[in-house]
Design an enzyme around this catalytic site. Sequence first.
Site, PDB file in Angstrom:
ATOM      1  N   LYS A   1      -0.089  -3.268 -18.059  1.00  0.00           N
ATOM      2  CA  LYS A   1       0.762  -4.177 -17.278  1.00  0.00           C
ATOM      3  C   LYS A   1       2.235  -3.970 -17.611  1.00  0.00           C
ATOM      4  O   LYS A   1       3.082  -3.934 -16.726  1.00  0.00           O
ATOM      5  CB  LYS A   1       0.378  -5.637 -17.552  1.00  0.00           C
ATOM      6  CG  LYS A   1      -0.857  -6.097 -16.851  1.00  0.00           C
ATOM      7  CD  LYS A   1      -0.666  -6.176 -15.342  1.00  0.00           C
ATOM      8  CE  LYS A   1      -1.997  -6.107 -14.625  1.00  0.00           C
ATOM      9  NZ  LYS A   1      -2.587  -4.770 -14.576  1.00  0.00           N
TER      10      LYS A   1
ATOM     11  N   HIS B   1      -5.234   5.737 -39.045  1.00  0.00           N
ATOM     12  CA  HIS B   1      -5.647   7.098 -38.687  1.00  0.00           C
ATOM     13  C   HIS B   1      -4.621   7.794 -37.797  1.00  0.00           C
ATOM     14  O   HIS B   1      -4.978   8.680 -37.022  1.00  0.00           O
ATOM     15  CB  HIS B   1      -7.019   7.063 -38.016  1.00  0.00           C
ATOM     16  CG  HIS B   1      -8.084   6.485 -38.885  1.00  0.00           C
ATOM     17  ND1 HIS B   1      -8.651   7.186 -39.922  1.00  0.00           N
ATOM     18  CD2 HIS B   1      -8.666   5.253 -38.896  1.00  0.00           C
ATOM     19  CE1 HIS B   1      -9.547   6.413 -40.528  1.00  0.00           C
ATOM     20  NE2 HIS B   1      -9.571   5.243 -39.922  1.00  0.00           N
TER      21      HIS B   1
ATOM     22  N   GLU C   1      -5.235  -3.439 -21.387  1.00  0.00           N
ATOM     23  CA  GLU C   1      -4.765  -4.004 -20.116  1.00  0.00           C
ATOM     24  C   GLU C   1      -3.336  -4.523 -20.237  1.00  0.00           C
ATOM     25  O   GLU C   1      -2.516  -4.331 -19.327  1.00  0.00           O
ATOM     26  CB  GLU C   1      -5.709  -5.123 -19.661  1.00  0.00           C
ATOM     27  CG  GLU C   1      -5.257  -5.887 -18.430  1.00  0.00           C
ATOM     28  CD  GLU C   1      -5.123  -5.021 -17.183  1.00  0.00           C
ATOM     29  OE1 GLU C   1      -4.543  -5.521 -16.195  1.00  0.00           O
ATOM     30  OE2 GLU C   1      -5.557  -3.850 -17.171  1.00  0.00           O
TER      31      GLU C   1
ATOM     32  N   ARG D   1       0.816  -1.213   0.000  1.00  0.00           N
ATOM     33  CA  ARG D   1       0.000   0.000   0.000  1.00  0.00           C
ATOM     34  C   ARG D   1       0.855   1.271   0.000  1.00  0.00           C
ATOM     35  O   ARG D   1       0.322   2.382  -0.081  1.00  0.00           O
ATOM     36  CB  ARG D   1      -0.912   0.007   1.227  1.00  0.00           C
ATOM     37  CG  ARG D   1      -1.905  -1.134   1.254  1.00  0.00           C
ATOM     38  CD  ARG D   1      -2.754  -1.067   2.513  1.00  0.00           C
ATOM     39  NE  ARG D   1      -3.630   0.084   2.486  1.00  0.00           N
ATOM     40  CZ  ARG D   1      -4.903   0.042   2.113  1.00  0.00           C
ATOM     41  NH1 ARG D   1      -5.443  -1.088   1.719  1.00  0.00           N
ATOM     42  NH2 ARG D   1      -5.647   1.136   2.138  1.00  0.00           N
TER      43      ARG D   1
ATOM     44  N   ASN E   1      -3.822   8.041   6.613  1.00  0.00           N
ATOM     45  CA  ASN E   1      -3.974   7.754   5.190  1.00  0.00           C
ATOM     46  C   ASN E   1      -4.982   8.729   4.618  1.00  0.00           C
ATOM     47  O   ASN E   1      -5.976   9.052   5.279  1.00  0.00           O
ATOM     48  CB  ASN E   1      -4.502   6.336   4.962  1.00  0.00           C
ATOM     49  CG  ASN E   1      -3.511   5.277   5.369  1.00  0.00           C
ATOM     50  OD1 ASN E   1      -2.349   5.564   5.625  1.00  0.00           O
ATOM     51  ND2 ASN E   1      -3.963   4.038   5.436  1.00  0.00           N
TER      52      ASN E   1
END
Length: 614
Positions: A495, A514, A491, A27, A110
Site C-alpha cells: 500500500k 539473516h 500488504e 482502469r 482492451n
Amino acid sequence: MCGIVGYIGKRDVAPLLLEGLQRLEYRGYDSAGIAIFNKHSTGKGTAGKPAGLKMVKAKGRVRDLEAKVPARFKGTTGIAHTRWATHGAPSDENAHPHLDAEGKVAVVHNGIIDNASELRTKLTADGVEFLSETDTEVLVHLVARSQAETLEEKVREALRHVEGTYGIAVMHADFNDRIVVARNGSPVVLGIGEKEMFVASDVAALVSHTRQVVTLDDGEMATLKADDFRTYTTEGSRTTANPTTVEWEAESYDMGGHDTYMHKEISEQADAVDRVLRGRIDDRFSTVHLGGLNLDAREARTIRRIKILGCGTSYHAGLIGAGLIEGLARIPADAEPASEFRYRNPVVDPDTLYIAVSQSGETYDVLAAVQELKRKGARVLGVVNVVGSAIAREADGGVYVHAGPEVCVVSTKCFTNTVVAFALLALHLGRIRDLSVSDGKRIIEGLRRLPGQIQEILKQEDDIKKLAKRYAEAKSMMFIGRVRGYPVALEASLKLKEISYIHAEAYPASELKHGPLALIEPALPTVAIVPDDDLLEKNRAALEEIKARSGQILAVAHQEQEKADHTIVVPKNETELDPILMGIPLQLLAYHTALALGRDIDKPRNLAKSVTVE
C-alpha cells in the site's frame, strides 16, 4: 486495464460517453479518445474523413479529452476509451479509438495482441501505413481490408488472425446502425436500455443509465442496435443472452463527500464487513452457510490440501486465508502468486482444492490459472467481489465478498472483506471436520465484533495522520511481522509503495538476523506488527534488535510497546482474526503519507485497476 464505453440510440452521445469514461478512469488514465457517428451530419468529417465519422483524442486524463471536444461534436452512436499503455508511450497518436486510412473503421481495444508485430510486418508489406505504435491498430486495418459483406463477418475474419486477449468495440461508416463487440480474456458488458444499447468494460459506466446487463463470455461477440442486440460465438453460432440486474446503484460509485475514493472506501469497511457476514452465520450449529460453494460435507472431508491463487493484494489476502484454513480446519494450505503458478507446470492433485482470489473477478493471470486448472480436472472455487465476473463463472463455486464497488486503484475494503470471507470459509470447513462447537462459537463472536472494532480504529485517523506526516520524510521503510503478522506487513508495504512511491520492503520478523538487519539505521523506519499472542515476546525481541541499532520503530499492537517510538493500538479480537484489524491503520498510514507528499492517491502512476493483461 483500460476502459471501454459505447452507445447507440437517440441521445447526444458525446456527453454520455465522457461521463462513462470518467467512471472508468480507474482502469487507465494516460490518454483517452472518442469516436462518434451521426447519420444526419453533412460535409467532411474530422481530418478529411467521411461525413458522419468524427474523432477526438488526447494524451492525459479524461478531463483533457473533454476540453478538446468541440461544442458541435454531435452524434447518436459512438465508442470511447481511456487507456493504460501497453504498446507505445502515452500520446495523442497512441490513444484509442484508432481509424483506418479511409476513416471508415473505428476500434477501441482492451488487452494485448501477442502477434501484433508479425501482423504489422505483413500489413506494412501490403502497403498499410501505421499511424501509432499500438498493437490495436492492426485490428483496425484487418477489419478495413476484409472483403466480407457484413460488419460481423469483417470483425470475425479479423479476429481469426489475432492471438492474444481482447475486449473490442467496432464501428464502421458503411454499417452505421450497429456496434459490433467481442471478448477474449478482457471483460465486455452490454447494457440494455429502452430503445438504446450500451457497452462497457465495467458496469460502473452503465449503472447511471441501466441496471440490466449481459456479460459476454470468452469467444463471444455481440451486435448492438438501438432497439435490439444479439450474441453469438466468434464462429457464428447464436448464443443465449440472459440479462441480470446489477446489484449496486449509481450512487455507490460516487465519492459520497470524501476527497478521494480511497478515503471513502477505507471508511466504508465496517459496513462492508457487516455485509459479508449478513445472512451467513448459523448460531445453532456454530458455523456459517456458504451456499455458493457447491461443496457438500462429504466432498469437503475428502480435501487433503488447499492451494490459494491470487495477485498483489489478493495474494496477500490468500496468505492470511491459508493461515486461517490451516488453523481452524487443519487442512494444509498455502498461497502462491497466480502469475507464477501458471508458468511453472505445477502438479495438479485431484485431492487438492484450488481457490482463485480476485477483486474484479477478471484478473488475467488468475483467470488463466483457473482455466488451466479446469482443463486438468481440478476443482476450483472463486473468492471474488464482482457478481457474474469471468472467474465467478469459470469456477465450480465460491464466495462473493460483497465489498461493494471499489473505484480507487489500490484495494482496501475489498482486501478486508476477502480476508473475512476466508475466515468464513475456514470456519465452515473446520466445523465439518474437527473444530469444536465452542471454538466455532468463539470465532463467530469475534466476527460479529469486527465492524465495531473497525470503527474504533477509524476514530484514530487524526493521530495516524500526524504520524504519517512524520514518516513521509523517509526514503525507504521496512515492514515486519511473524506468522499471522507477516502477510499484514506485506500488504502494508505494498500500500505504501503503490500510493506514496516510498520504497518499502516486508520481511518475516524472524528473518531480520539473516540479512535485512544490515539495512537498519536511523533513516530507515520499521513498521512492526506486534499482536498480543503466543509470539509476543519473540516480536519484542525483534524490536530490541532494531532499537539497539538506532532504528526508528512504529508498532501496530494491542498495547503500547516500550521499545517503539510510536504505537498504534488496535482492539484485540480472537487471535485468528487479529490480522483483519491490524492492517486497517496501515491503510490510513499509507493514505496520509501519500496525501502529505501530494500524490494522486486514486490514480497512482503506472498502475490501473482490474489487471486484464499479463
